[in-house]
Design an enzyme around this catalytic site. Structure first.
Site, PDB file in Angstrom:
ATOM      1  N   SER A 136       0.864  -1.169   0.000  1.00 44.73           N
ATOM      2  CA  SER A 136       0.000   0.000   0.000  1.00 44.73           C
ATOM      3  C   SER A 136       0.905   1.225   0.000  1.00 44.73           C
ATOM      4  O   SER A 136       1.725   1.389   0.909  1.00 44.73           O
ATOM      5  CB  SER A 136      -0.879  -0.036   1.253  1.00 44.73           C
ATOM      6  N   LYS A 162      -1.026  -1.031  -4.443  1.00 43.38           N
ATOM      7  CA  LYS A 162      -2.219  -0.265  -4.059  1.00 43.38           C
ATOM      8  C   LYS A 162      -1.798   1.176  -3.845  1.00 43.38           C
ATOM      9  O   LYS A 162      -0.819   1.454  -3.155  1.00 43.38           O
ATOM     10  CB  LYS A 162      -2.813  -0.874  -2.782  1.00 43.38           C
ATOM     11  N   LYS A 164      -3.057   4.977  -2.599  1.00 44.92           N
ATOM     12  CA  LYS A 164      -4.070   5.750  -1.881  1.00 44.92           C
ATOM     13  C   LYS A 164      -4.529   6.893  -2.768  1.00 44.92           C
ATOM     14  O   LYS A 164      -3.692   7.578  -3.371  1.00 44.92           O
ATOM     15  CB  LYS A 164      -3.475   6.312  -0.583  1.00 44.92           C
ATOM     16  N   ASP A 189      -7.183   2.824  -3.074  1.00 45.73           N
ATOM     17  CA  ASP A 189      -7.919   2.858  -1.801  1.00 45.73           C
ATOM     18  C   ASP A 189      -8.233   4.309  -1.458  1.00 45.73           C
ATOM     19  O   ASP A 189      -7.320   5.126  -1.302  1.00 45.73           O
ATOM     20  CB  ASP A 189      -7.060   2.219  -0.689  1.00 45.73           C
ATOM     21  N   GLU A 214     -11.012   0.368  -3.324  1.00 46.74           N
ATOM     22  CA  GLU A 214     -11.296   0.071  -1.920  1.00 46.74           C
ATOM     23  C   GLU A 214     -11.981   1.257  -1.240  1.00 46.74           C
ATOM     24  O   GLU A 214     -11.530   2.399  -1.364  1.00 46.74           O
ATOM     25  CB  GLU A 214      -9.959  -0.268  -1.227  1.00 46.74           C
ATOM     26  N   ASP A 239     -13.644  -2.084   3.144  1.00 45.89           N
ATOM     27  CA  ASP A 239     -12.697  -2.149   4.265  1.00 45.89           C
ATOM     28  C   ASP A 239     -13.429  -1.614   5.501  1.00 45.89           C
ATOM     29  O   ASP A 239     -14.084  -2.376   6.233  1.00 45.89           O
ATOM     30  CB  ASP A 239     -11.445  -1.329   3.920  1.00 45.89           C
ATOM     31  N   LYS A 263      -9.497  -7.125   8.157  1.00 48.44           N
ATOM     32  CA  LYS A 263      -8.507  -6.666   9.131  1.00 48.44           C
ATOM     33  C   LYS A 263      -8.909  -7.232  10.474  1.00 48.44           C
ATOM     34  O   LYS A 263     -10.041  -7.021  10.944  1.00 48.44           O
ATOM     35  CB  LYS A 263      -8.454  -5.136   9.194  1.00 48.44           C
ATOM     36  N   GLY A 291      -3.798  -4.078   6.176  1.00 46.29           N
ATOM     37  CA  GLY A 291      -2.758  -3.729   7.147  1.00 46.29           C
ATOM     38  C   GLY A 291      -3.089  -2.418   7.827  1.00 46.29           C
ATOM     39  O   GLY A 291      -3.861  -1.614   7.301  1.00 46.29           O
TER      40      GLY A 291
HETATM   41  O1  OSB Z   1      -7.190   1.613   4.603  1.00 48.03           O
HETATM   42  O2  OSB Z   1      -5.910  -0.053   4.396  1.00 48.03           O
HETATM   43  C1  OSB Z   1      -6.135   1.069   4.887  1.00 48.03           C
HETATM   44  C2  OSB Z   1      -3.068   2.258   6.848  1.00 48.03           C
HETATM   45  C3  OSB Z   1      -3.684   2.914   7.884  1.00 48.03           C
HETATM   46  C4  OSB Z   1      -5.047   2.998   7.920  1.00 48.03           C
HETATM   47  C5  OSB Z   1      -5.817   2.411   6.920  1.00 48.03           C
HETATM   48  C6  OSB Z   1      -5.221   1.733   5.880  1.00 48.03           C
HETATM   49  C7  OSB Z   1      -3.825   1.688   5.819  1.00 48.03           C
HETATM   50  C8  OSB Z   1      -3.086   1.069   4.736  1.00 48.03           C
HETATM   51  C9  OSB Z   1      -1.687   0.614   5.040  1.00 48.03           C
HETATM   52  O3  OSB Z   1      -3.490   0.991   3.591  1.00 48.03           O
HETATM   53  C10 OSB Z   1      -1.519  -0.850   4.966  1.00 48.03           C
HETATM   54  C11 OSB Z   1      -0.183  -1.235   5.537  1.00 48.03           C
HETATM   55  O4  OSB Z   1       0.805  -1.099   4.805  1.00 48.03           O
HETATM   56  O5  OSB Z   1      -0.122  -1.652   6.699  1.00 48.03           O
HETATM   57 MG    MG Z   2      -8.304   0.477   3.263  1.00 48.46          MG
END
Ligand code: OSB
Ligand code: MG
Length: 369
Positions: A136, A162, A164, A189, A214, A239, A263, A291
């Site tokens: 991510s 992925k 953001k 995402d 996402e 999510d 998660k 994550g």
């Molecule tokens: O939406 O998946 C998410 C990190 C913090 C809060 C929300 C998210 C995330 C990530 C990071 O996308 C995933 C990771 O590398 O741990």
């Molecule tokens: Mg997410």
């Protein structure tokens, strides 16, 4: 099994690079760890709440009193048939799934250690010896910076990327990424940064044959996601809004998504994560492990979870070194050149705690007994 006591620890760990989502930047993690004791043995859990109540309602400071005063006491000194008995003892608490889930996961780890088996076996996993990994990548200051990051992650072998997104960092960015990397497994995402009024804009993403989008809409919405999904070719992955197996069932029934990100913390621990997994599997909906910028304990728990059969898509569980100069476990979580993490077979979560390092970054500690 009886849990005699639990120790809460607050640790501080600076990230190697800041991580930016639609709700803000994180430079340093403030993480609560839970160690559950039974007859001298102990198991570990990591609470996945962030530093602020922006991803969900929980944050580092809310976790401590919730665990100490509400989630742990009803479980202590009772005969438990298994770690599955923890969630029902806490079912009267509304929300705070991450705090509850961190403790619940510690009891699963404890149970696995008491039985001398790996955690993945204790939860009924072990369907694969290596888990497929993606990364991510947070919002960057510029597109060239983003492209450079993607190049590095692909060179390291990661199987999918992925990115953001948020309003203003979306269509143009993804277009440039797609032009540069026409064949990679790519997804985005949005962390709830759009509304149904943006459906036209989100529809433009169809052009980039993404694996999924996402959580584009509100953190607590399923209905608008169903309306949006009807207009998109790209599958929606939920999510934030899937906090229980019941939510998963309802979202699938309404066709609000084609994929679900599981998660451990968001759903309140392993027992509920297993139920979400099973609901999705029965409906033909693939899942992957999300994550929350975890330190090593949470990361190792995610690896165990990812060995369940319906975790068929690459998850956000990646190498320790992407986050930390030094991790709280030994060895560090590492990936193979194939973009996988090899599952370890030691008892419990399969890694050792780096106690010296852990002590050096602990800012608060309290025993609940
Ligand atoms: O939406 O998946 C998410 C990190 C913090 C809060 C929300 C998210 C995330 C990530 C990071 O996308 C995933 C990771 O590398 O741990
Ligand atoms: Mg997410």
């Amino acid at each position: 099994m009886r849990v005699d006591s639990a120790v809460l620890r607050h640790i501080k760990m600076p990230l190697v690079h800041f991580f930016e989502t639609s709700f803000g930047r994180t430079y340093e993690r403030d993480i609560i760890l839970v160690e559950a004791f039974s007859d001298g043995a102990s198991g570990w859990g990591e609470v996945t709440a962030g530093e602020n109540p922006f991803y969900n309602e929980e944050w580092t400071a809310s976790v401590w009193p919730l665990l100490r005063d509400y989630a742990i006491p009803p479980v202590l000194h009772r005969e438990l048939g298994s770690a599955r008995d923890v969630t029902p003892l806490n079912a009267h608490i509304r929300g705070h799934n991450m705090a509850r889930g961190g403790f619940e996961a510690a009891v699963w780890d404890l149970e696995a250690r008491l039985h001398g088996v790996p955690l993945h076996k204790q939860i009924g996993g072990g369907a694969r010896r290596e888990i497929p990994c993606g990364v991510s990548i947070g919002i960057q200051d510029s597109v060239p910076q983003l492209i450079e990051k993607i190049e590095l992650e692909l060179a390291a072998g990661y199987q999918r990327i992925k990115i953001k997104i948020k309003p203003g960092w979306d269509i143009d960015v993804i277009r440039q990424v797609r032009e540069r990397f026409p064949a990679i497994k790519l997804m985005v995402d949005a962390n709830s940064s759009y509304t149904l009024a943006d459906a036209g804009r989100l529809k433009q993403l169809d052009e980039f044959y993404l694996m999924m989008i996402e959580q584009p809409l509100a953190h607590d919405d399923i209905i608008d996601h169903a309306r949006l999904q009807a207009r998109l070719q790209t599958p929606i992955c939920l999510d934030e809004c899937i906090r229980s197996a019941r939510h998963a069932e309802q979202a699938i029934q309404m066709r609000a998504c084609g994929i679900i990100n599981i998660k451990l913390g968001r759903v309140g621990g392993f027992a509920e994560a297993l139920r979400v997994h099973d609901v999705c599997q029965a409906a033909g909906i693939p899942v992957w492990c999300g994550g929350m910028l975890e330190a090593g304990i949470g990361r190792a728990h995610n690896i165990a979870l990812s060995t369940l059969p319906n975790f068929t898509l690459p998850g956000d569980v990646s190498a320790s070194r992407r986050y930390w100069k030094r991790d709280i476990i030994l060895p560090l979580v590492e990936t193979t050149a194939r973009g996988t993490i090899a599952v370890r077979d030691g008892p419990g979560f399969g890694y050792a705690i780096d106690h010296d390092f852990l002590r050096s970054i602990t800012v608060r500690e309290e025993t609940v007994s």
